[in-house]
Design a protein around this motif. Structure first.
Motif, PDB file in Angstrom:
ATOM      1  N   ASP B 158      15.989 -23.683  -6.659  1.00 39.49           N
ATOM      2  CA  ASP B 158      16.086 -22.290  -6.221  1.00 39.49           C
ATOM      3  C   ASP B 158      14.663 -21.759  -6.004  1.00 39.49           C
ATOM      4  O   ASP B 158      14.103 -21.056  -6.858  1.00 39.49           O
ATOM      5  CB  ASP B 158      16.804 -21.481  -7.328  1.00 39.49           C
ATOM      6  N   PRO B 159      14.068 -22.095  -4.877  1.00 41.08           N
ATOM      7  CA  PRO B 159      12.647 -21.792  -4.666  1.00 41.08           C
ATOM      8  C   PRO B 159      12.313 -20.317  -4.834  1.00 41.08           C
ATOM      9  O   PRO B 159      11.410 -19.970  -5.593  1.00 41.08           O
ATOM     10  CB  PRO B 159      12.397 -22.261  -3.237  1.00 41.08           C
ATOM     11  N   VAL B 160      13.066 -19.445  -4.164  1.00 39.95           N
ATOM     12  CA  VAL B 160      12.715 -18.032  -4.238  1.00 39.95           C
ATOM     13  C   VAL B 160      12.959 -17.487  -5.647  1.00 39.95           C
ATOM     14  O   VAL B 160      12.116 -16.769  -6.210  1.00 39.95           O
ATOM     15  CB  VAL B 160      13.494 -17.213  -3.185  1.00 39.95           C
ATOM     16  N   ALA B 197       7.641 -18.197   2.853  1.00 37.05           N
ATOM     17  CA  ALA B 197       6.367 -17.486   2.849  1.00 37.05           C
ATOM     18  C   ALA B 197       6.550 -16.167   2.114  1.00 37.05           C
ATOM     19  O   ALA B 197       7.423 -15.369   2.468  1.00 37.05           O
ATOM     20  CB  ALA B 197       5.894 -17.245   4.280  1.00 37.05           C
ATOM     21  N   PHE B 198       5.719 -15.940   1.127  1.00 39.38           N
ATOM     22  CA  PHE B 198       5.842 -14.788   0.232  1.00 39.38           C
ATOM     23  C   PHE B 198       4.721 -13.793   0.505  1.00 39.38           C
ATOM     24  O   PHE B 198       3.583 -14.170   0.724  1.00 39.38           O
ATOM     25  CB  PHE B 198       5.733 -15.240  -1.228  1.00 39.38           C
ATOM     26  N   ARG B 199       5.049 -12.503   0.418  1.00 42.97           N
ATOM     27  CA  ARG B 199       4.001 -11.478   0.482  1.00 42.97           C
ATOM     28  C   ARG B 199       4.323 -10.392  -0.512  1.00 42.97           C
ATOM     29  O   ARG B 199       5.150  -9.521  -0.246  1.00 42.97           O
ATOM     30  CB  ARG B 199       3.899 -10.902   1.914  1.00 42.97           C
ATOM     31  N   TRP B 200       3.681 -10.471  -1.642  1.00 44.97           N
ATOM     32  CA  TRP B 200       4.008  -9.568  -2.738  1.00 44.97           C
ATOM     33  C   TRP B 200       2.759  -9.247  -3.550  1.00 44.97           C
ATOM     34  O   TRP B 200       1.831 -10.051  -3.629  1.00 44.97           O
ATOM     35  CB  TRP B 200       5.064 -10.231  -3.644  1.00 44.97           C
ATOM     36  N   CYS B 239       8.160  -8.929   0.679  1.00 44.22           N
ATOM     37  CA  CYS B 239       9.198  -9.725   1.331  1.00 44.22           C
ATOM     38  C   CYS B 239       8.908 -11.220   1.272  1.00 44.22           C
ATOM     39  O   CYS B 239       7.767 -11.643   1.095  1.00 44.22           O
ATOM     40  CB  CYS B 239       9.341  -9.307   2.790  1.00 44.22           C
ATOM     41  N   VAL B 240       9.986 -11.975   1.432  1.00 47.20           N
ATOM     42  CA  VAL B 240       9.905 -13.426   1.571  1.00 47.20           C
ATOM     43  C   VAL B 240      10.498 -13.779   2.922  1.00 47.20           C
ATOM     44  O   VAL B 240      11.580 -13.307   3.252  1.00 47.20           O
ATOM     45  CB  VAL B 240      10.739 -14.166   0.502  1.00 47.20           C
ATOM     46  N   LEU B 241       9.763 -14.594   3.662  1.00 49.59           N
ATOM     47  CA  LEU B 241      10.300 -15.135   4.903  1.00 49.59           C
ATOM     48  C   LEU B 241      10.819 -16.530   4.601  1.00 49.59           C
ATOM     49  O   LEU B 241      10.056 -17.385   4.134  1.00 49.59           O
ATOM     50  CB  LEU B 241       9.198 -15.200   5.964  1.00 49.59           C
ATOM     51  N   THR B 242      12.098 -16.748   4.872  1.00 52.94           N
ATOM     52  CA  THR B 242      12.691 -18.051   4.580  1.00 52.94           C
ATOM     53  C   THR B 242      13.087 -18.720   5.891  1.00 52.94           C
ATOM     54  O   THR B 242      13.785 -18.112   6.704  1.00 52.94           O
ATOM     55  CB  THR B 242      13.940 -17.877   3.691  1.00 52.94           C
ATOM     56  N   GLY B 246      16.954 -25.942  10.503  1.00 55.70           N
ATOM     57  CA  GLY B 246      18.063 -25.729  11.408  1.00 55.70           C
ATOM     58  C   GLY B 246      18.577 -24.301  11.430  1.00 55.70           C
ATOM     59  O   GLY B 246      19.597 -24.019  12.049  1.00 55.70           O
ATOM     60  N   GLN B 247      17.901 -23.398  10.747  1.00 53.81           N
ATOM     61  CA  GLN B 247      18.331 -21.998  10.749  1.00 53.81           C
ATOM     62  C   GLN B 247      17.196 -21.104  11.234  1.00 53.81           C
ATOM     63  O   GLN B 247      16.029 -21.472  11.144  1.00 53.81           O
ATOM     64  CB  GLN B 247      18.740 -21.554   9.348  1.00 53.81           C
ATOM     65  N   ALA B 248      17.539 -19.942  11.724  1.00 50.67           N
ATOM     66  CA  ALA B 248      16.524 -18.983  12.144  1.00 50.67           C
ATOM     67  C   ALA B 248      15.856 -18.408  10.902  1.00 50.67           C
ATOM     68  O   ALA B 248      16.476 -18.297   9.853  1.00 50.67           O
ATOM     69  CB  ALA B 248      17.165 -17.874  12.973  1.00 50.67           C
ATOM     70  N   PRO B 249      14.575 -18.037  11.018  1.00 52.19           N
ATOM     71  CA  PRO B 249      13.875 -17.446   9.876  1.00 52.19           C
ATOM     72  C   PRO B 249      14.538 -16.140   9.480  1.00 52.19           C
ATOM     73  O   PRO B 249      15.037 -15.403  10.332  1.00 52.19           O
ATOM     74  CB  PRO B 249      12.465 -17.179  10.417  1.00 52.19           C
ATOM     75  N   ALA B 250      14.529 -15.859   8.191  1.00 52.80           N
ATOM     76  CA  ALA B 250      15.139 -14.620   7.696  1.00 52.80           C
ATOM     77  C   ALA B 250      14.256 -13.998   6.636  1.00 52.80           C
ATOM     78  O   ALA B 250      13.589 -14.705   5.880  1.00 52.80           O
ATOM     79  CB  ALA B 250      16.516 -14.936   7.100  1.00 52.80           C
ATOM     80  N   LEU B 251      14.254 -12.678   6.616  1.00 49.93           N
ATOM     81  CA  LEU B 251      13.467 -11.956   5.621  1.00 49.93           C
ATOM     82  C   LEU B 251      14.356 -11.504   4.474  1.00 49.93           C
ATOM     83  O   LEU B 251      15.500 -11.108   4.695  1.00 49.93           O
ATOM     84  CB  LEU B 251      12.817 -10.721   6.259  1.00 49.93           C
ATOM     85  N   GLN B 252      13.846 -11.559   3.260  1.00 45.04           N
ATOM     86  CA  GLN B 252      14.586 -10.965   2.158  1.00 45.04           C
ATOM     87  C   GLN B 252      13.597 -10.239   1.250  1.00 45.04           C
ATOM     88  O   GLN B 252      12.390 -10.465   1.304  1.00 45.04           O
ATOM     89  CB  GLN B 252      15.384 -12.019   1.387  1.00 45.04           C
TER      90      GLN B 252
END
Lengths: 263, 263, 263, 263
Positions: B158-160, B197-200, B239-242, B246-252
């Motif tokens: 569970d990386p994030v 990619a994390f920005r916190w 935010c974290v960009l994941t 095979g999937q589009a990048p998503a922000l959480q």
């Protein structure tokens, strides 16, 4: 372009000038203010006279700002005559052998400047160095080649005249090769006793050079170490500052010497 | 503070991003624009996935801008997933072992940020790393310690969540030690397939982070490689960009994950 | 004296030859058996052909045995033609620029040997290199100078003939300068397709050289990588092993070529 | 395993011992005779006391035998108390921070030996170092950790007793972790005035150690610098040589101190 510092006077810990002042040479390696390049991170060197006629030298290809050895050395070694130099390479590799100062016997030299079109004239410049001195060529810079050529041009007997002859010959080489870029020569030279600082350029735009004379201590720098201190003077363009042992520093015009050399 | 770059997509020569663009990462090593420190000259590293599950790594303590090996490597190696990092040290030595990216098995990590008061909490932070992983600690940075601690916190599953747990625990350590400086965590992480990619930052002032999604190519950078190019987006704070395979990048939102972790 | 390895054949991971065998080149850097110097710790280099006509190069002044980057690179990169070299310096500095292999365009060269009395003939040897090639001289070794001189002597059209001409001219220089030490020239050369390995010395005592031909894989080494393996043959003294693309390796006598060149 | 040298007495140029003798320490870096590894090429260091209470240190990751800076420094610096060390790594990286000697305030330490199973006990060993000293841990070696732990164990007040306590505690850690390899501890320690040299191993097989007392000069070495010189004595196994300022060197048994410490 590079930044440098030369000191002659009462023996001091080298750190007093190299790393302690607010705009010390180590600070200038990361944040030079009067140079085209603000970062001088392509190696550095320090040379000092202690108990032998020949100077000690520590040169390293890492940036000065992060070098623990430089910090320790400058905190330990006291010297009455030393050079320090931080390098911004202009086309040659980042190796120890390309770091200033350069030493040959008792003589030590460092340079801030550039031979325009160096790659075009390099072989001819190196041909000016006699076999006996060529063995001492450890690197590939224009600066080291100028120093060795000046030694061949009589540096030991007539430092200013020899440098003027070499600069004049290099200018001629550049002209013959059709080089349009300038020859810029801000430099310092010593034999362990007398100290010479040159500020000259073929286009009248030499790198900056300052000096501060405190009577028993003479400091020559690319940029003042602390602008709040009084007494920093600019070395005028086309001038040589000569500080012979036991004499007050004196300025002379380098153009005349070069004209004589070229005649 | 440092500057970094991550790429995932069609295999490209690494030089296409690392050294060729006008504001390439190598250019940023000398002239960063959006960082507190314009010079990132305290070593660098590059890590890439090729034919093995584990990435190749080249790390060196010299500045990136003058490293011939980096130029050659980036001109030769094509990769569909790679990291590159130029370092500005924040208190730890300039050694290869302190250069990013850090690798453990298939996982690769790089960081731009800082644990405030690191020296105060270092021992406690290292105590979070179990013996089996501690063997992999080759340097002395806060960044490497966070990576190893996150591996212990379940990074592989569970990386994030694991990163959130580690960040939360480090924050608690800092608080317990009375540290007032912030914890800043802009970072990239991958297992060779998925990219995070994390920005916190604990004070809401994380280092900059941008991304550009060209469908078959995703680029994540501290600073845009060329502002004339369209499509650079800022990763929002906290935010974290994941970018899963095979999937589009998503922000959480990372704050939520951290709150969950701290609960 | 140094130790080297050249490979041509089915693409293999470089580590299969450079670091994995019991007496690999990395092992030879610490424990050479057939060299005057058992330690070859004055830097190393690796050059490989991949997707471009020009080879990639990684050269470093640290010993090969402790270099993590070399390990990682050799574990990742697969190549069908590569050189590796560990250096024992013979009078010139330990810098990257003095490490083999040397590359010029598509051509790559490495050398195990020495020009006797190099310091005496260095300037004259360098004078054999034309201006256009002199720009490529990054270091100060005899080996690099021989390579550049051979390029000027027609290496691209007639590799064996050009090397013979250069060797012959260098011998003449040495004789004219009264040098009594030998010229020793064990070397490998390639343009990315054809491979040449030389074993020659003016005193008939060239450094060792072996080859092993497995049909789809040709290995040339200073010392066998594993004496338990069958098929290691010595390259006879004064011989050149030529492995043209798509042809079986062939031996020819170098003395004849040199005699022709000197005529 | 490594090789080292310690000197106390009339100030001498460091080169008189470090590089000039026929079997000098620099020579031992390439050709050690009494060590398991003949090559000690994984960095080196030199530390000397001059005008300050704290020693100067120069450490470098390149081999000692090719380092021009070391030559120059040793030719210039005169010291009445100095250490020099050439390293053969035993599992930790070749970085400056892992090179000996290690310095903390006025204290300087170097080690030739190894904690068996270090990776197994490293974290527990580091836990023996209090926070205040842990900040000084710049590398990852067992040697540096022992030094810092001994400082915590009272080195400044009772050097031999503190070292005995630390060695005893490390032995206990190893035993608890089921380590079967030996703890080997040949080392030198000084505060700038008194000098201590230890030769001890848990299996009774410590690395070699010799001393030569010339009245005004005491030399302690891993291997005699010149076997033709008279007066080299072996430090007996399990012994400490203590040379307090103004007193003749004296030997004492280390086993007793360790037994006391373990009690």
């Amino acid at each position: 372009m590079c930044r440098f510092l030369a000191y002659r006077g009462e023996p001091v810990f080298m750190e007093d000038l190299v790393s302690a002042p607010c705009h010390s040479l180590v600070h200038q390696s990361l944040h030079a203010e009067e140079a085209k390049t603000g970062t001088n991170g392509d190696g550095f060197g320090i040379g000092w006279y202690a108990t032998r006629p020949e100077p000690g030298v520590y040169r390293e290809l890492r940036p000065a700002w992060s070098d623990e050895n430089l910090q320790s050395l400058c905190a330990q070694v006291r010297s009455g005559l030393f050079f320090a130099h931080v390098r911004a390479a202009t086309g040659t590799a980042t190796t120890r052998a390309n770091c200033h100062p350069f030493v040959q016997g008792r003589w030590m030299f460092m340079h801030n400047g550039q031979i325009g079109g160096y790659h075009t004239v390099r072989r001819k410049l190196e041909a000016m160095i006699p076999d006996a001195l060529y063995e001492a060529r450890g690197g590939t810079t224009d600066s080291e080649a100028i120093f060795l050529a000046a030694l061949a041009d009589g540096l030991e007997d007539d430092p200013v005249g020899a440098v003027a002859r070499t600069v004049s010959r290099v200018s001629a080489l550049m002209q013959a090769a059709g080089v349009r870029e300038a020859l810029r020569f801000t430099a310092a030279l010593t034999d362990g006793e007398d100290l010479y600082a040159f500020r000259w350029a073929s286009d009248g735009k030499p790198a900056t050079l300052y000096w501060r004379d405190l009577g028993d201590r003479l400091i020559i720098v690319s940029e003042p170490l602390d602008r709040a201190q009084p007494g920093w003077l600019e070395v005028p363009r086309s001038c040589v500052l000569t500080a012979r042992k036991g004499q007050a520093p004196a300025l002379q015009c380098m153009d005349e010497a070069i004209t004589r050399a070229a005649a």
